[in-house]
Design a protein around this motif. Sequence first.
Motif, short mmCIF file in Angstrom:
data_model
loop_
_atom_site.label_atom_id
_atom_site.label_comp_id
_atom_site.label_asym_id
_atom_site.label_seq_id
_atom_site.Cartn_x
_atom_site.Cartn_y
_atom_site.Cartn_z
N ARG A 131 0.84 -1.19 0.00
CA ARG A 131 0.00 0.00 0.00
C ARG A 131 0.88 1.25 0.00
O ARG A 131 1.90 1.30 0.68
CB ARG A 131 -0.90 0.03 1.24
N VAL A 132 0.46 2.24 -0.78
CA VAL A 132 1.22 3.49 -0.88
C VAL A 132 0.29 4.64 -0.52
O VAL A 132 -0.85 4.71 -0.99
CB VAL A 132 1.77 3.69 -2.31
N ALA A 133 0.78 5.54 0.33
CA ALA A 133 -0.02 6.69 0.72
C ALA A 133 -0.11 7.68 -0.43
O ALA A 133 0.91 8.06 -1.02
CB ALA A 133 0.59 7.36 1.94
N LEU A 134 -1.34 8.08 -0.76
CA LEU A 134 -1.57 9.09 -1.78
C LEU A 134 -2.00 10.37 -1.08
O LEU A 134 -3.02 10.41 -0.39
CB LEU A 134 -2.67 8.62 -2.75
N ARG A 135 -1.18 11.41 -1.26
CA ARG A 135 -1.44 12.68 -0.60
C ARG A 135 -1.83 13.72 -1.64
O ARG A 135 -1.89 13.43 -2.84
CB ARG A 135 -0.21 13.11 0.20
N LYS A 136 -2.12 14.92 -1.18
CA LYS A 136 -2.64 15.96 -2.08
C LYS A 136 -1.70 16.29 -3.24
O LYS A 136 -2.14 16.68 -4.32
CB LYS A 136 -2.93 17.25 -1.29
N LEU A 137 -0.39 16.14 -3.02
CA LEU A 137 0.57 16.54 -4.05
C LEU A 137 1.20 15.37 -4.79
O LEU A 137 1.69 15.55 -5.90
CB LEU A 137 1.68 17.41 -3.44
N GLY A 153 3.76 18.10 -11.48
CA GLY A 153 3.32 18.01 -10.11
C GLY A 153 2.33 19.10 -9.74
O GLY A 153 1.72 19.75 -10.60
N GLY A 154 2.14 19.29 -8.44
CA GLY A 154 1.14 20.22 -7.96
C GLY A 154 -0.21 19.53 -7.78
O GLY A 154 -0.38 18.37 -8.14
N ARG A 155 -1.16 20.25 -7.23
CA ARG A 155 -2.45 19.66 -6.88
C ARG A 155 -3.21 19.14 -8.10
O ARG A 155 -3.90 18.13 -8.03
CB ARG A 155 -3.32 20.67 -6.13
N ASP A 156 -3.11 19.83 -9.23
CA ASP A 156 -3.84 19.41 -10.42
C ASP A 156 -3.17 18.25 -11.15
O ASP A 156 -3.75 17.66 -12.06
CB ASP A 156 -4.00 20.59 -11.40
N LYS A 157 -1.94 17.95 -10.76
CA LYS A 157 -1.18 16.87 -11.41
C LYS A 157 -0.59 15.93 -10.36
O LYS A 157 0.55 15.49 -10.48
CB LYS A 157 -0.06 17.44 -12.28
N ALA A 158 -1.38 15.63 -9.35
CA ALA A 158 -0.86 14.80 -8.26
C ALA A 158 -0.56 13.38 -8.71
O ALA A 158 0.39 12.76 -8.25
CB ALA A 158 -1.86 14.78 -7.10
N VAL A 159 -1.38 12.86 -9.62
CA VAL A 159 -1.23 11.48 -10.10
C VAL A 159 -1.36 11.47 -11.61
O VAL A 159 -2.32 11.99 -12.16
CB VAL A 159 -2.34 10.56 -9.51
N VAL A 161 -10.21 10.58 -6.24
CA VAL A 161 -9.47 11.38 -7.21
C VAL A 161 -10.42 11.96 -8.25
O VAL A 161 -11.52 11.45 -8.47
CB VAL A 161 -8.39 10.53 -7.92
N VAL A 162 -9.98 13.05 -8.90
CA VAL A 162 -10.78 13.75 -9.90
C VAL A 162 -9.92 13.98 -11.14
O VAL A 162 -8.77 14.42 -11.03
CB VAL A 162 -11.29 15.11 -9.36
N VAL A 163 -10.48 13.71 -12.32
CA VAL A 163 -9.75 13.92 -13.58
C VAL A 163 -9.63 15.42 -13.86
O VAL A 163 -10.64 16.14 -13.84
CB VAL A 163 -10.48 13.23 -14.75
N THR A 164 -8.41 15.89 -14.12
CA THR A 164 -8.21 17.33 -14.33
C THR A 164 -7.81 17.72 -15.75
O THR A 164 -8.23 18.76 -16.25
CB THR A 164 -7.11 17.87 -13.39
N GLN A 165 -6.99 16.91 -16.42
CA GLN A 165 -6.44 17.33 -17.71
C GLN A 165 -5.70 16.17 -18.37
O GLN A 165 -5.28 15.23 -17.70
CB GLN A 165 -5.48 18.49 -17.52
N PHE A 178 -3.80 10.85 -18.54
CA PHE A 178 -4.43 12.02 -17.93
C PHE A 178 -4.02 12.12 -16.47
O PHE A 178 -3.45 11.18 -15.90
CB PHE A 178 -5.96 11.94 -18.05
N TYR A 179 -4.32 13.27 -15.89
CA TYR A 179 -3.95 13.54 -14.50
C TYR A 179 -5.16 13.52 -13.58
O TYR A 179 -6.27 13.87 -13.97
CB TYR A 179 -3.28 14.91 -14.39
N PHE A 180 -4.88 13.13 -12.34
CA PHE A 180 -5.85 13.20 -11.25
C PHE A 180 -5.40 14.25 -10.24
O PHE A 180 -4.22 14.35 -9.92
CB PHE A 180 -5.91 11.88 -10.47
N ALA A 181 -6.37 14.99 -9.71
CA ALA A 181 -6.18 15.69 -8.44
C ALA A 181 -6.71 14.77 -7.34
O ALA A 181 -7.56 13.92 -7.60
CB ALA A 181 -6.95 17.01 -8.44
N VAL A 182 -6.19 14.94 -6.14
CA VAL A 182 -6.60 14.09 -5.02
C VAL A 182 -7.68 14.82 -4.23
O VAL A 182 -7.42 15.86 -3.60
CB VAL A 182 -5.40 13.74 -4.12
#
Length: 218
Positions: free
Chosen positions: A33-39, A53-59, A111-115, A144-148
Amino acid sequence: MKVVSVNVGLPREVMWHGRLVTTGIYKEPVGGRVALRKLNLDGDRQADLSVHGGRDKAVYCYPIEHYDYWKKELPGRELPMGMFGENFTTDGLVEDSTHLGDRFSAGSAEVVVTQPRLPCYKLGVRFQSDDMVRRFLASGRTGFYFAVAREGEVGAGDDIKTISREANAVPVSAITRLYIAKRYGDEDVALVEGALRVLALPQSWKEYFRERLERRNG
């Protein structure tokens, strides 16, 4: 829909065209298990925080469905999970049916799809090919990227479950196409106007599309 692989990596220096480049694109699968944080995920970092990186490109997510395409396009090349710099290698989420603003659970996180991803030259560094960025974008297989939206823990094999679908349903693939399109037709304008109503789409993208509409109407 599933997380096939969770991939992380720290920035490293590599030689590219005779100079040292620092890049975080080298990701490798991790177990447990890996911790997924805001960034970002624990154990993962980006080299150039002005564009990564950043909030809009966390994952960054890349569909495993695309690996077969690239194996044909790049015969003889090994393509381990994480090869495209993705944090999640996913199964069942592709650009045509995944929309900006769609919200999912993965493990105990949300998570939310951002771009879409717009590749930079470091994808070429990873593949040791100047041509790779152009081929990647032209293929439409951008990922695509997720925000957390909610921090949690994620691991390979976790289900990805739909929590909500964005009312202004603009597919990730359409946004990529509209970004690089030379001109817009009426249907394109309608899609852009829909995208501008999506809260999850970052302001930089909204500014770009507003300028495109203004030029078209000017």
